[in-house]
Design a protein around this motif. Structure first.
Motif, PDB file in Angstrom:
ATOM      1  N   VAL A 296      55.285  24.991  28.540  1.00 56.24           N
ATOM      2  CA  VAL A 296      54.678  25.942  29.687  1.00 56.24           C
ATOM      3  C   VAL A 296      55.580  26.766  30.476  1.00 56.24           C
ATOM      4  N   GLU A 297      55.252  27.904  30.706  1.00 56.77           N
ATOM      5  CA  GLU A 297      56.039  29.089  31.434  1.00 56.77           C
ATOM      6  C   GLU A 297      55.440  29.445  32.685  1.00 56.77           C
ATOM      7  N   VAL A 298      56.119  29.383  33.749  1.00 54.21           N
ATOM      8  CA  VAL A 298      55.665  29.773  35.075  1.00 54.21           C
ATOM      9  C   VAL A 298      56.103  31.080  35.574  1.00 54.21           C
ATOM     10  N   ARG A 299      55.314  31.920  35.699  1.00 53.06           N
ATOM     11  CA  ARG A 299      55.800  33.135  36.479  1.00 53.06           C
ATOM     12  C   ARG A 299      55.584  33.290  37.978  1.00 53.06           C
ATOM     13  N   THR A 300      56.534  33.553  38.768  1.00 50.97           N
ATOM     14  CA  THR A 300      56.447  33.399  40.085  1.00 50.97           C
ATOM     15  C   THR A 300      56.568  34.716  40.708  1.00 50.97           C
ATOM     16  N   ASN A 301      55.971  34.526  42.206  1.00 51.27           N
ATOM     17  CA  ASN A 301      56.117  35.892  43.117  1.00 51.27           C
ATOM     18  C   ASN A 301      55.863  35.173  44.386  1.00 51.27           C
ATOM     19  N   PHE A 302      56.545  35.932  45.265  1.00 54.37           N
ATOM     20  CA  PHE A 302      56.446  35.440  46.709  1.00 54.37           C
ATOM     21  C   PHE A 302      56.581  36.657  47.679  1.00 54.37           C
ATOM     22  N   ALA A 303      55.980  36.488  49.027  1.00 54.16           N
ATOM     23  CA  ALA A 303      56.214  37.536  49.866  1.00 54.16           C
ATOM     24  C   ALA A 303      55.955  36.919  51.478  1.00 54.16           C
ATOM     25  N   ALA A 304      56.156  37.614  52.348  1.00 49.97           N
ATOM     26  CA  ALA A 304      55.987  37.472  53.787  1.00 49.97           C
ATOM     27  C   ALA A 304      54.617  37.116  53.908  1.00 49.97           C
ATOM     28  N   TRP A 305      54.209  36.467  55.050  1.00 51.56           N
ATOM     29  CA  TRP A 305      52.709  36.051  55.156  1.00 51.56           C
ATOM     30  C   TRP A 305      51.802  37.224  55.204  1.00 51.56           C
ATOM     31  N   GLY A 306      52.021  38.160  55.773  1.00 53.01           N
ATOM     32  CA  GLY A 306      50.930  39.403  55.674  1.00 53.01           C
ATOM     33  C   GLY A 306      50.587  40.068  54.466  1.00 53.01           C
ATOM     34  N   ASP A 307      51.806  40.253  53.845  1.00 53.82           N
ATOM     35  CA  ASP A 307      51.744  40.943  52.711  1.00 53.82           C
ATOM     36  C   ASP A 307      51.242  39.797  51.615  1.00 53.82           C
ATOM     37  N   TYR A 308      51.313  38.644  51.678  1.00 48.82           N
ATOM     38  CA  TYR A 308      51.022  37.607  50.485  1.00 48.82           C
ATOM     39  C   TYR A 308      49.378  37.776  50.562  1.00 48.82           C
ATOM     40  N   TRP A 309      48.857  37.598  51.735  1.00 51.17           N
ATOM     41  CA  TRP A 309      47.147  37.601  51.796  1.00 51.17           C
ATOM     42  C   TRP A 309      46.677  38.841  51.476  1.00 51.17           C
ATOM     43  N   SER A 310      47.314  39.994  51.751  1.00 46.86           N
ATOM     44  CA  SER A 310      46.951  41.321  51.211  1.00 46.86           C
ATOM     45  C   SER A 310      46.848  41.231  49.625  1.00 46.86           C
ATOM     46  N   ALA A 311      47.909  40.923  48.864  1.00 47.50           N
ATOM     47  CA  ALA A 311      47.930  40.866  47.760  1.00 47.50           C
ATOM     48  C   ALA A 311      46.778  40.064  47.103  1.00 47.50           C
ATOM     49  N   ARG A 312      46.653  38.842  47.718  1.00 50.70           N
ATOM     50  CA  ARG A 312      45.633  37.778  47.106  1.00 50.70           C
ATOM     51  C   ARG A 312      44.351  38.331  47.288  1.00 50.70           C
ATOM     52  N   ASN A 313      43.966  38.815  48.341  1.00 50.34           N
ATOM     53  CA  ASN A 313      42.747  39.330  48.562  1.00 50.34           C
ATOM     54  C   ASN A 313      42.273  40.643  47.708  1.00 50.34           C
ATOM     55  N   THR A 314      43.546  41.576  47.138  1.00 52.03           N
ATOM     56  CA  THR A 314      43.384  42.582  46.121  1.00 52.03           C
ATOM     57  C   THR A 314      43.128  41.773  44.821  1.00 52.03           C
ATOM     58  N   GLU A 315      43.670  40.807  44.394  1.00 50.28           N
ATOM     59  CA  GLU A 315      43.560  40.122  43.209  1.00 50.28           C
ATOM     60  C   GLU A 315      42.345  39.216  43.144  1.00 50.28           C
ATOM     61  N   ALA A 316      41.855  38.810  44.498  1.00 47.56           N
ATOM     62  CA  ALA A 316      40.562  38.124  44.167  1.00 47.56           C
ATOM     63  C   ALA A 316      39.541  39.069  43.879  1.00 47.56           C
ATOM     64  N   ALA A 317      39.607  40.229  44.142  1.00 48.70           N
ATOM     65  CA  ALA A 317      38.299  41.019  44.116  1.00 48.70           C
ATOM     66  C   ALA A 317      38.383  41.498  42.761  1.00 48.70           C
ATOM     67  N   SER A 318      39.680  41.510  41.971  1.00 47.86           N
ATOM     68  CA  SER A 318      39.483  41.863  40.514  1.00 47.86           C
ATOM     69  C   SER A 318      39.309  40.563  39.843  1.00 47.86           C
ATOM     70  N   GLY A 319      39.250  39.520  40.353  1.00 52.70           N
ATOM     71  CA  GLY A 319      39.241  37.870  39.406  1.00 52.70           C
ATOM     72  C   GLY A 319      40.811  37.857  38.767  1.00 52.70           C
ATOM     73  N   SER A 320      41.783  38.175  39.420  1.00 56.72           N
ATOM     74  CA  SER A 320      42.869  37.906  38.701  1.00 56.72           C
ATOM     75  C   SER A 320      43.989  37.241  39.355  1.00 56.72           C
ATOM     76  N   LEU A 321      43.453  36.231  40.399  1.00 49.09           N
ATOM     77  CA  LEU A 321      44.010  35.334  41.193  1.00 49.09           C
ATOM     78  C   LEU A 321      45.326  34.883  40.487  1.00 49.09           C
ATOM     79  N   PRO A 322      46.424  34.684  40.962  1.00 52.60           N
ATOM     80  CA  PRO A 322      47.401  33.564  40.271  1.00 52.60           C
ATOM     81  C   PRO A 322      46.891  32.261  39.899  1.00 52.60           C
ATOM     82  N   ASP A 323      47.320  31.581  38.832  1.00 51.06           N
ATOM     83  CA  ASP A 323      46.719  30.236  38.440  1.00 51.06           C
ATOM     84  C   ASP A 323      46.942  29.304  39.708  1.00 51.06           C
TER      85      ASP A 323
END
Length: 432
Positions: free
Chosen positions: A68-95
């Motif tokens: 298993v290989e794990v690719r990682t990303n992180f951000a401050a609180w506000g940017d984190y949820w902005s990125a998650r919302n964008t990914e969720a809209a395209s069905g590409s949330l991190p595992d």
């Protein structure tokens, strides 16, 4: 503490990628390490210190799970949820994503994250978690996140700085007015310092503290049906505490807080106190160069009704679209329960929820202070965790933004209260 070569390389990469969060490469579930390698994407919010700890834990997981290989990303609180919302809209949330109670219902009810119940008892062991804690992450009887830690709010004071100012640290239980008087004493003594020392940042801007204050009044942030559990008069009373404290210098000026750009004011020695999450004691100490910090109970006009509760501070959820749910569940279990992970994080993400994670280390120094603080509060936990209602995250964002506008003088108190209720009720209605 063990630090592998893989971790060292990861830490260098992660430290350069805090802001903004941009998830690059393959989407969740894609393979990138060879035909037989499972690749997982894992994202969290936090600072570089948290990232270093996560990277070390991930390297340890990969060492024990060579396929298993794990690719990682992180951000401050506000940017984190902005990125998650964008990914969720395209069905590409991190595992695997770090989850907060404020967004649990939004992501669970919309099908963005998957129920974990089929993995509980298999890949995920919850037997070492406190009774009832997992229930706080459930929606309609299904588990959508696993709590990795708990925390609660505390009054944190820089006793070294107070000594320099000639101000005695508070002792015993304080009412809210007594606490405000202490902040005023600090501000008066700190006028001639360089930099000028204020009592604290504006505590009325913290939604979670407002929830505790409401609990002290026998009220709640949300009703069980998801409606607001307080009135406009309640909010006006709470936000109304701020104006005199800005006027007399007890609160750090809003413009100065903007200039600090995320630096903790208590760490920068521009305030002597802060009401914040108890596990931030470690971060504040690191930021202040190891100053002596103490934790005190929150102000309460009635010591028998403190409104306190233990919050599942950090949780882990799995993307509904993960192509490797068993491996993702195994990663969640590892980050939650592994004793070496417990040693890596200590109390930095809160008190480990898992007793097996706690077995990995003996709390000392600041870590021991946090554990002892939560243990001492147990008889006083009279409040309850707000239900994970849809729209919670939007409500919290509106609360922070509008109270910030109020602190800057961009809006008056009555207009701020009206604006919040309009936005909050719309957000809750949209989520219902």
């Amino acid at each position: 503490m063990k630090r592998t070569d893989a971790y060292s390389a990861r830490a260098l990469i992660a430290a350069a990628a805090v802001l903004p969060l941009v998830v690059t490469g393959c989407s969740a579930g894609d393979t990138g390490g060879g035909d037989d390698t499972v690749v997982l994407d894992f994202a969290w919010w936090g600072d570089t210190t948290r990232a270093e700890r996560y990277e070390e834990a991930v390297a340890l997981f990969e060492e024990q799970n060579p396929g298993v290989e794990v690719r990682t990303n992180f951000a401050a609180w506000g940017d984190y949820w902005s990125a998650r919302n964008t990914e969720a809209a395209s069905g590409s949330l991190p595992d695997v994503i770090q989850m907060d109670l404020a967004y649990l219902a939004e992501y669970g009810q919309s099908g963005r994250v998957a129920p974990l119940d089929e993995h509980v008892g298999e890949q995920i062991d919850v037997s070492a978690l406190p009774e009832g804690l997992v229930e706080s992450t459930q929606l309609d009887g299904q588990t959508f996140a696993i709590p990795t830690s708990t925390n609660t709010l505390a009054t944190i004071v820089n006793t070294d700085l107070l000594g320099d100012l000639g101000v005695e640290p508070p002792e015993g239980d304080l009412t809210w007015d007594e606490y405000d008087a202490f902040l005023a004493d600090v501000a008066e003594a700190g006028t001639d310092q360089d930099p000028v020392v204020h009592g604290s940042v504006d505590y009325t801007q913290a939604l979670w503290l407002f929830q505790i204050w409401l609990g002290q009044q026998g009220k709640a942030l949300f009703e069980e049906d998801g409606a607001l559990g307080f009135t406009q008069d309640d909010l006006a009373e709470w936000w109304g505490r701020a104006a005199p404290l800005h006027e007399n210098g007890s609160f750090l000026p809003a413009d100065r807080l903007d200039q600090l750009e995320g630096v903790d004011a208590i760490g920068a020695k521009e305030t002597a106190a802060d009401i914040s999450w108890d596990n931030f004691l470690v971060r504040f100490s690191e930021g202040s160069g190891g100053a002596d910090l103490a934790m005190l109970p929150l102000p309460a006009d009635d010591p028998e009704q403190r409104g306190l509760f233990l919050k599942p501070s950090l949780m882990l959820s799995m993307a509904a679209g993960s192509e490797h749910p068993d491996e993702a569940a195994a990663l969640i279990d590892f980050i939650t329960n592994d004793p070496e992970v417990g040693e890596i994080f200590g109390i930095s993400r809160g008190v480990p929820a898992s007793s097996t994670a706690m077995d990995g280390f003996e709390p000392e120094g600041l870590d021991a202070q946090v554990v002892e603080y939560e243990a001492a509060l147990e008889p006083h936990l009279t409040g309850s965790v707000p239900p994970p209602v849809a729209g919670f995250g939007t409500v919290e964002t509106a609360f922070t933004r509008i109270s910030g506008d109020l602190a800057h003088g961009a809006v008056g108190l009555d207009a701020a209260v009206n604006q919040f209720f309009t936005e909050a009720e719309a957000a809750l209605a949209a989520g219902s």
